[in-house]
Design an enzyme around this catalytic site. Structure first.
Site, PDB file in Angstrom:
ATOM      1  N   SER A 179     -41.148  43.808 -20.100  1.00  0.00           N
ATOM      2  CA  SER A 179     -40.358  44.669 -19.764  1.00  0.00           C
ATOM      3  C   SER A 179     -40.174  45.040 -21.303  1.00  0.00           C
ATOM      4  O   SER A 179     -39.303  45.765 -21.642  1.00  0.00           O
ATOM      5  CB  SER A 179     -39.395  44.886 -18.880  1.00  0.00           C
ATOM      6  OG  SER A 179     -38.515  43.932 -18.793  1.00  0.00           O
ATOM      7  N   GLU A 193     -46.932  34.583 -30.134  1.00  0.00           N
ATOM      8  CA  GLU A 193     -45.750  33.400 -30.763  1.00  0.00           C
ATOM      9  C   GLU A 193     -44.572  34.267 -31.763  1.00  0.00           C
ATOM     10  O   GLU A 193     -44.749  33.812 -32.795  1.00  0.00           O
ATOM     11  CB  GLU A 193     -46.663  32.483 -31.345  1.00  0.00           C
ATOM     12  CG  GLU A 193     -46.916  31.999 -30.143  1.00  0.00           C
ATOM     13  CD  GLU A 193     -47.600  30.342 -30.541  1.00  0.00           C
ATOM     14  OE1 GLU A 193     -47.415  29.371 -31.372  1.00  0.00           O
ATOM     15  OE2 GLU A 193     -48.430  29.915 -29.767  1.00  0.00           O
ATOM     16  N   GLN A 215     -35.123  47.602 -43.029  1.00  0.00           N
ATOM     17  CA  GLN A 215     -36.108  47.376 -42.769  1.00  0.00           C
ATOM     18  C   GLN A 215     -36.592  47.203 -43.716  1.00  0.00           C
ATOM     19  O   GLN A 215     -37.786  46.036 -44.215  1.00  0.00           O
ATOM     20  CB  GLN A 215     -36.772  47.490 -41.199  1.00  0.00           C
ATOM     21  CG  GLN A 215     -35.830  47.109 -39.818  1.00  0.00           C
ATOM     22  CD  GLN A 215     -36.172  47.534 -39.082  1.00  0.00           C
ATOM     23  OE1 GLN A 215     -38.160  47.571 -38.897  1.00  0.00           O
ATOM     24  NE2 GLN A 215     -36.134  46.813 -37.460  1.00  0.00           N
ATOM     25  N   PHE A 241     -47.071  28.534 -21.528  1.00  0.00           N
ATOM     26  CA  PHE A 241     -45.700  28.444 -22.204  1.00  0.00           C
ATOM     27  C   PHE A 241     -45.338  30.066 -21.315  1.00  0.00           C
ATOM     28  O   PHE A 241     -45.835  31.247 -21.808  1.00  0.00           O
ATOM     29  CB  PHE A 241     -45.336  29.152 -23.392  1.00  0.00           C
ATOM     30  CG  PHE A 241     -44.186  29.084 -24.414  1.00  0.00           C
ATOM     31  CD1 PHE A 241     -42.656  27.999 -23.933  1.00  0.00           C
ATOM     32  CD2 PHE A 241     -44.015  30.402 -24.933  1.00  0.00           C
ATOM     33  CE1 PHE A 241     -42.365  28.382 -24.263  1.00  0.00           C
ATOM     34  CE2 PHE A 241     -42.838  30.012 -24.747  1.00  0.00           C
ATOM     35  CZ  PHE A 241     -41.685  29.948 -25.182  1.00  0.00           C
ATOM     36  N   ASP A 269     -43.895  41.291 -38.402  1.00  0.00           N
ATOM     37  CA  ASP A 269     -43.442  42.179 -38.754  1.00  0.00           C
ATOM     38  C   ASP A 269     -42.244  41.753 -38.185  1.00  0.00           C
ATOM     39  O   ASP A 269     -40.685  41.984 -38.787  1.00  0.00           O
ATOM     40  CB  ASP A 269     -43.265  43.327 -37.698  1.00  0.00           C
ATOM     41  CG  ASP A 269     -44.931  44.431 -37.854  1.00  0.00           C
ATOM     42  OD1 ASP A 269     -45.068  44.968 -39.064  1.00  0.00           O
ATOM     43  OD2 ASP A 269     -45.485  43.264 -36.700  1.00  0.00           O
TER      44      ASP A 269
END
Length: 629
Positions: free
Chosen positions: A195, A437, A537, A189, A441
C-alpha cells in the site's frame, strides 16, 4: 536610537529585511558588541557541511582534511582480505550464469560465507570480521566492480538486513542473532508494503501487545524484500497501538521488531521476476498471527520510523562504494575499446567527442568514490551528522553510474549493445539503484526540505526575538549585522581557500561564492513561500541539485588537496579533475539558483504543470497526429 530601532523591529522576516535596509550602517556598528554573546548561546548548530550551506555558511570540519580513518593494522588487515575476495570473483563467481539462472549456486554462496563477506562489520566476538565502515567501503567497491547482483545479496543482508540489531540491539539480541547472521543465515529488512512505497509512515502492518505483555501478535505483509525468500531473520516494521501520555488517546506508532522465520505464521512468496540483479532473491513476506516475543522488540515502542531511517542513512555510503566499482569496470572496458578501435584512420581515443565522454565518466567516478570514502571515514571518526551527505552519495552515485554505463555502451557502439560485452547486464542491474532504499526523487526532496528546516529554525529564533526585542538585542543585532554588511558589499563570502592546496584556491573561492548565493536564495524562498515551500517541488529539486553540486565540489577539493600535499603519483590528474568539476558545478549552481528566483522560469514550470494535468486527465497524450486522426 535603541528604543527607536526597537519600535521599527517587526515580527516577520520580510519586515525584518526592510528594517535592516533602513538601518544598515548603524546595525553593522552595534553588532560587534553583541554578536559574540549570541554565538555563545547558539545551541542549534550542526557540524554537517550540507546542512550549513542552507544558511550560507561554510562548515568545513567534516570535509577538510580528507578523513584518514584506518590505522596501520586496519589497513594491513584490509589488504590481506582483498586478494581472497578478488579470487572468489575471478575463479568461482560467474555473473553471467547468476543472471541466467536468477540465482546463486551453493558453491558460490558458500565461498562468500567462508570468506566472511556476509559479516564484514559484525564484531569478532559474534563471529564477524569486525571491520569499520572504511574497510567495508573498500570491499564493497570490489564487489560492485564484479557483480551487482551479488552486491545486493550482501548489502541487503548486512547493510540493512541486520544493521538494526547492530545499531540498536540489546546485548542479548546481539548474542542471539549476530552469531546466526555470521554463520550461514540470511537477514532481510522488511519495510516496504503493497500500500505504500516512499511514504514509510503509512505502514499497515500491525502488531498488538498481548494482555500479559509477553509478546506481540503481528499481522500484515511486506513487498519486494531483498533476500526475502532466503532470510531466517527479519527486521520488521509495524504499527503498535500506544497510549499518548499527554492526551490519553490511543495512537498507532511504527515500531521495529526482530522476527524469526521459525515463528509460526511467517511465510514468503515466490521470487519476483526482475529486470536486473536477477541472482538476488526478492520476495513478498506474509505475517499471519505471528507471536513475536516482547524481548524481540528492537529499540522502544514508537521508535520504528527513526530506526528505519537511521538504518538506511547508515548504509547508504555502501551504495556509492559499490557503484564506484561498477563505474571503474565500465570505464576500463570503454577505454580498452577506445585504445584499439580505429575509424577514419585514427584510434577513436583521438576524437574530441570520445575524449569528452571518457573525461566526464572519469570525473563522475572520482566524485562518487570520494563521497563514499569521505562519508565512511567521517562515520569511523565519530560523526553523527551525515544523513544529508549519505543521501547525496546515493543520489549522485546511482545517477552517475547509469550515465557512465550508458556512455560506455555508446563508445563501444554496436558491440556494446551485444550481450557478450556484458554491459547490457550491468545496465539492467543498475536501473534499480535509482529506485530502492529511497528513490532519488524522494531523497532530493529530503535533502532540500531538511536543509530548509535547519535554515528556517534560525528565522524562527529571530521571529521569537522580535516579540521581545529589548531582551534579545544581541541576537537581533548579530543577525542584522550579517545581513547588513552583505547588503552594502562588506560581508565576506564564505571562504576556505586557505584550507586547500594553493593550486585549488580559485576553485575553493568559486565554491564559496556558491555557498553564499545558495544561502541567500534559501532565505528568499523561505520568506516568499513560508511553509508552502514543501509543495514547490520545482524549486526544491533545484535547491537539492545545487546542494549536491556544492557538497561534491568541497569533497573533491579536499581529496585532491590531500593528493597534492602528499605528492601522490596521480596528484596532478586529480587536481585537474577537481578544478574541472568545481567550475562546471559552480556554473550549474548559478543557473539553478537563477531559475529558482526567476518569474520567467517559474512560469515555465506552471506551463509544465498544465501539460501534465492535460495528459493525466486524458489518460494518454491527448493530441491527434498531424493527419487529424
Amino acid at each position: 536610537m535603541m528604543s527607536s530601532a526597537s519600535r521599527i523591529v517587526a515580527q516577520t522576516p520580510k519586515q525584518f529585511n526592510k528594517f535592516i535596509n533602513l538601518n544598515t550602517r548603524y546595525l553593522a556598528t552595534q553588532a560587534a558588541v553583541n554578536v559574540k554573546k549570541h554565538e555563545a548561546k547558539e545551541n542549534k548548530e550542526s557540524a554537517s557541511f550540507t546542512m550549513n550551506i542552507f544558511r550560507g555558511q561554510a562548515q568545513m570540519d567534516q570535509v577538510i582534511p580528507f578523513p584518514k580513518a584506518l590505522s596501520q593494522d586496519q589497513s594491513e588487515t584490509l589488504q590481506m582480505t582483498i586478494s581472497p575476495l578478488e579470487k572468489v570473483f575471478s575463479e568461482i563467481n560467474d555473473p553471467v550464469k547468476n543472471d541466467e539462472i536468477s540465482d546463486l549456486d551453493e558453491k558460490t554462496r558458500q565461498a562468500f560465507w567462508d570468506l566472511g563477506a556476509f559479516s564484514i562489520q559484525v564484531p569478532e566476538q559474534y563471529g564477524g570480521l569486525g571491520f569499520c565502515n572504511t574497510q567495508y567501503c573498500r570491499l564493497v567497491e570490489i564487489v560492485g566492480s564484479n557483480d551487482l547482483g551479488v552486491g545486493i545479496i550482501l548489502g541487503a543482508h548486512q547493510s540493512i538486513g541486520f544493521k538494526g540489531i547492530l545499531l540498536y540491539g540489546t546485548p542479548e539480541q546481539k548474542q542471539k542473532y549476530l552469531t546466526r547472521v555470521s554463520n550461514g543465515e540470511y537477514a532481510a529488512f522488511a519495510l516496504t508494503e503493497p500500500s505504500f512505497g516512499s511514504d514509510a509512515s503509512a505502514v499497515k502492518c500491525r502488531a498488538v501487545k498481548s494482555s500479559d505483555g509477553s509478546h506481540y501478535v503481528l499481522n500484515g505483509s511486506k513487498l519486494w524484500i531483498s533476500n526475502g525468500g532466503w532470510a531466517n531473520i527479519f527486521t520488521v516494521f509495524a504499527k503498535v497501538p500506544m497510549k499518548n501520555t499527554k492526551t490519553g488517546e490511543i495512537e498507532e506508532k511504527v515500531t521495529a521488531f526482530i522476527v524469526d522465520r521459525a515463528f509460526d505464521g511467517v511465510t514468503s512468496g515466490p521470487p519476483e521476476h526482475k529486470m536486473g540483479i536477477k541472482c538476488s532473491n526478492t520476495a513478498a513476506i506474509y505475517f499471519e498471527d505471528v507471536k513475536v516475543p516482547a524481548e524481540n522488540l528492537l529499540g522502544a515502542e514508537g521508535e520504528g520510523f527513526k530506526i528505519a531511517m537511521n538504518i538506511l542513512n547508515n548504509g547508504r555510503f555502501g551504495m556509492a562504494a559499490a557503484l564506484s566499482g561498477t563505474m571503474q569496470r565500465c570505464i576500463k572496458q570503454a577505454v580498452e575499446h577506445a585504445n584499439q578501435r580505429v575509424q577514419f584512420g585514427k584510434k577513436i581515443r583521438e576524437f574530441g567527442g570520445i575524449q569528452e565522454k571518457i573525461a566526464r565518466m572519469a570525473m563522475l567516478q572520482y566524485v562518487t568514490q570520494s563521497l563514499a570514502y569521505m562519508i565512511s571515514g567521517n562515520m569511523d571518526l565519530g560523526s553523527q551528522e551525515y544523513q544529508l551527505e549519505a543521501a547525496i552519495s546515493k543520489v549522485f552515485a546511482s545517477d552517475s553510474a547509469w550515465w557512465v554505463c550508458d556512455e560506455s555502451i555508446q563508445i563501444l557502439g554496436g558491440m556494446g549493445y551485444m550481450k557478450d560485452a556484458g554491459l547490457e547486464r550491468v545496465m539492467r542491474d543498475l536501473r534499480i539503484f535509482r529506485i530502492f532504499e529511497g528513490t532519488n526523487d524522494i531523497l532530493r526532496l529530503f535533502v532540500a526540505l531538511t536543509g530548509i528546516q535547519y535554515a528556517g529554525s534560525h528565522l524562527k529564533e529571530l521571529q521569537k526575538a522580535f516579540k521581545n526585542p529589548t531582551a534579545n538585542l544581541g541576537l537581533i543585532f548579530g543577525e542584522a549585522a550579517k545581513r547588513a554588511t552583505k547588503a552594502v558589499g562588506l560581508g565576506p563570502t564564505p571562504s576556505f581557500a586557505n584550507l586547500v592546496h594553493p593550486s585549488l584556491a580559485e576553485s575553493a573561492n568559486m565554491t564559496g561564492k556558491s555557498i553564499e548565493t545558495f544561502g541567500q536564495t534559501v532565505e528568499g524562498c523561505l520568506i516568499k513561500y513560508g511553509r508552502g515551500i514543501v509543495d514547490e517541488q520545482f524549486i526544491l529539486n533545484r535547491l537539492a541539485q545545487s546542494a549536491i553540486d556544492t557538497y561534491t565540489s568541497a569533497v573533491v577539493l579536499s581529496r585532491a588537496s590531500k593528493a597534492m600535499n602528499e605528492k601522490t603519483p596521480t596528484a596532478e590528474h586529480e587536481m585537474v579533475m577537481a578544478k574541472t568539476w568545481c567550475t562546471e558545478a559552480a556554473s550549474r549552481t548559478k543557473y539553478n539558483l537563477k531559475v529558482v528566483k526567476s518569474d520567467k522560469y517559474l512560469n515555465t514550470f506552471n506551463q509544465l504543470r498544465q501539460i501534465s494535468r492535460n495528459i493525466c486527465e486524458a489518460g494518454k497524450c491527448p493530441q491527434q497526429t498531424p493527419l487529424g486522426f
